[in-house]
Design an enzyme around this catalytic site. Sequence first.
Site, PDB file in Angstrom:
ATOM      1  N   SER B  38      34.862  40.143  37.137  1.00 40.44           N
ATOM      2  CA  SER B  38      36.213  40.680  37.113  1.00 40.44           C
ATOM      3  C   SER B  38      36.222  41.985  36.336  1.00 40.44           C
ATOM      4  O   SER B  38      35.174  42.589  36.110  1.00 40.44           O
ATOM      5  CB  SER B  38      37.185  39.667  36.501  1.00 40.44           C
ATOM      6  OG  SER B  38      38.521  40.065  36.731  1.00 40.44           O
ATOM      7  N   ASN B  39      37.403  42.432  35.947  1.00 42.65           N
ATOM      8  CA  ASN B  39      37.513  43.664  35.183  1.00 42.65           C
ATOM      9  C   ASN B  39      38.686  43.571  34.222  1.00 42.65           C
ATOM     10  O   ASN B  39      39.429  42.599  34.232  1.00 42.65           O
ATOM     11  CB  ASN B  39      37.635  44.870  36.114  1.00 42.65           C
ATOM     12  CG  ASN B  39      38.885  44.795  36.957  1.00 42.65           C
ATOM     13  OD1 ASN B  39      40.002  44.812  36.440  1.00 42.65           O
ATOM     14  ND2 ASN B  39      38.726  44.694  38.264  1.00 42.65           N
ATOM     15  N   HIS B  40      38.847  44.608  33.392  1.00 41.33           N
ATOM     16  CA  HIS B  40      39.784  44.527  32.267  1.00 41.33           C
ATOM     17  C   HIS B  40      41.237  44.819  32.618  1.00 41.33           C
ATOM     18  O   HIS B  40      42.045  45.035  31.718  1.00 41.33           O
ATOM     19  CB  HIS B  40      39.343  45.470  31.143  1.00 41.33           C
ATOM     20  CG  HIS B  40      38.095  45.031  30.451  1.00 41.33           C
ATOM     21  ND1 HIS B  40      38.063  43.934  29.626  1.00 41.33           N
ATOM     22  CD2 HIS B  40      36.841  45.517  30.478  1.00 41.33           C
ATOM     23  CE1 HIS B  40      36.841  43.785  29.156  1.00 41.33           C
ATOM     24  NE2 HIS B  40      36.077  44.723  29.658  1.00 41.33           N
ATOM     25  N   SER B  41      41.588  44.884  33.900  1.00 40.82           N
ATOM     26  CA  SER B  41      42.981  45.185  34.242  1.00 40.82           C
ATOM     27  C   SER B  41      43.923  44.091  33.737  1.00 40.82           C
ATOM     28  O   SER B  41      43.694  42.903  33.960  1.00 40.82           O
ATOM     29  CB  SER B  41      43.115  45.301  35.763  1.00 40.82           C
ATOM     30  OG  SER B  41      44.476  45.363  36.122  1.00 40.82           O
ATOM     31  N   ALA B 105      43.282  46.629  40.295  1.00 45.50           N
ATOM     32  CA  ALA B 105      41.895  47.034  40.068  1.00 45.50           C
ATOM     33  C   ALA B 105      41.024  46.051  40.842  1.00 45.50           C
ATOM     34  O   ALA B 105      40.564  45.056  40.307  1.00 45.50           O
ATOM     35  CB  ALA B 105      41.571  47.018  38.590  1.00 45.50           C
TER      36      ALA B 105
END
Lengths: 232, 232
Positions: B38-41, B105
């Site tokens: 995943s990502n930090h959004s 994102a």
Amino acid sequence: ELAELAAEQFQHGALAGKRVCITAGPTREPLDPVRYISNHSSGKMGYALAEAAADAGASVRLISGPVNLPAPARVEVTSVETAEEMLAASLDGIDQCDLFIAAAAVADYRPVSVAEHKIKKGSEEIMELRLVKNPDIVATVAGLQEHRPYTVGFAAETRDVVGYARSKLARKQLDLIVANDVSNPEIGFNSDDNAVTLVSADDEISLPQTSKRQLARQLIEQIAQQYHQSTQ
Amino acid sequence: ELAELAAEQFQHGALAGKRVCITAGPTREPLDPVRYISNHSSGKMGYALAEAAADAGASVRLISGPVNLPAPARVEVTSVETAEEMLAASLDGIDQCDLFIAAAAVADYRPVSVAEHKIKKGSEEIMELRLVKNPDIVATVAGLQEHRPYTVGFAAETRDVVGYARSKLARKQLDLIVANDVSNPEIGFNSDDNAVTLVSADDEISLPQTSKRQLARQLIEQIAQQYHQSTQ
């Protein structure tokens, strides 16, 4: 006020005068400044254990990956992101810990290299990501030659839960394993409930489904009992 | 009550009678039942845009990845996990959308295969993970031959922000891009503040650092203006 009363009652509680170190939550292993590999651990079980241990009279240190939970009262929280940071924080002051409870869902692998800038999407349909094994935090602690605390691990499995747990117990030289079946959506990672089996070398105790908070109290009681037996 | 008053004021607002579809948050791409990329959004920007668009009189649909945010009032929320789910949800009813704002994102890549059971840590020090490119949601929408909405993309960059944004605008045939510099820790993914540059084919407008909520109102105002110019 009720909480304070309960806390006072536990001044002579099952873990009075003991130092308990607990890891909780997931770790995040960065690929670049924006992307990471992680897992569905909410940290609820570890946080509930920290609270229950404090209520049982212990001095508690919680080493926590990124979660959306408030710090429990009377608990010292150290926040970390990656498995390597969690290991370093766990070993820092480990000689003061009487019990170490590894409730965190540590990422097994991390990207070999972390890009300094966001990786641009290329035209490639397929991308190979090279991962390297992370340090095994609970096994490192259990393998300490000096100041080894009584060490409790967790095993989140989707099949043959007790079987895998017992082989993990032996392989990592743990004192106890708390095993749960994360394939059951009613319990486990993102749920408020849990049900576990406490596995030792020659015994297993099933704790049926209840709230993580309630289960944490039962677990701390059982862990304290086994700990005191081991030190006799 | 103030919010309702504001909402009424906007019944004749900049997007009155328009349908706006907005994607928000990260996507999660599973490796197995417990692990994901995943990502930090945080989703804050997309949620603030949804609120601002509703306040500007639009009928708003928010297609959201996993976030820890309450659903904004007067906004229809569809929850998704993966990029493929987000694409399917975005295309479902796209013929009703006048504007499409892709604030999510989206993970560029996903694991080629998802393990049914938790992958056991092997003895291998190195693991290769094969990833396959995800569908490009905003480019798919911008490339629609029929019922193409006015399409706004986002570009989260760590360097040469406007340069990358303008090349993305052309390559994906977007109408507008909201570009921001995520290497600045004061703004961006997990922050409450943001600062962006709105990039079109022949113009760029800088909106300086402010709260995401305030910035969202300014962005919706600018986007509405450019949208109305494009339909004249």
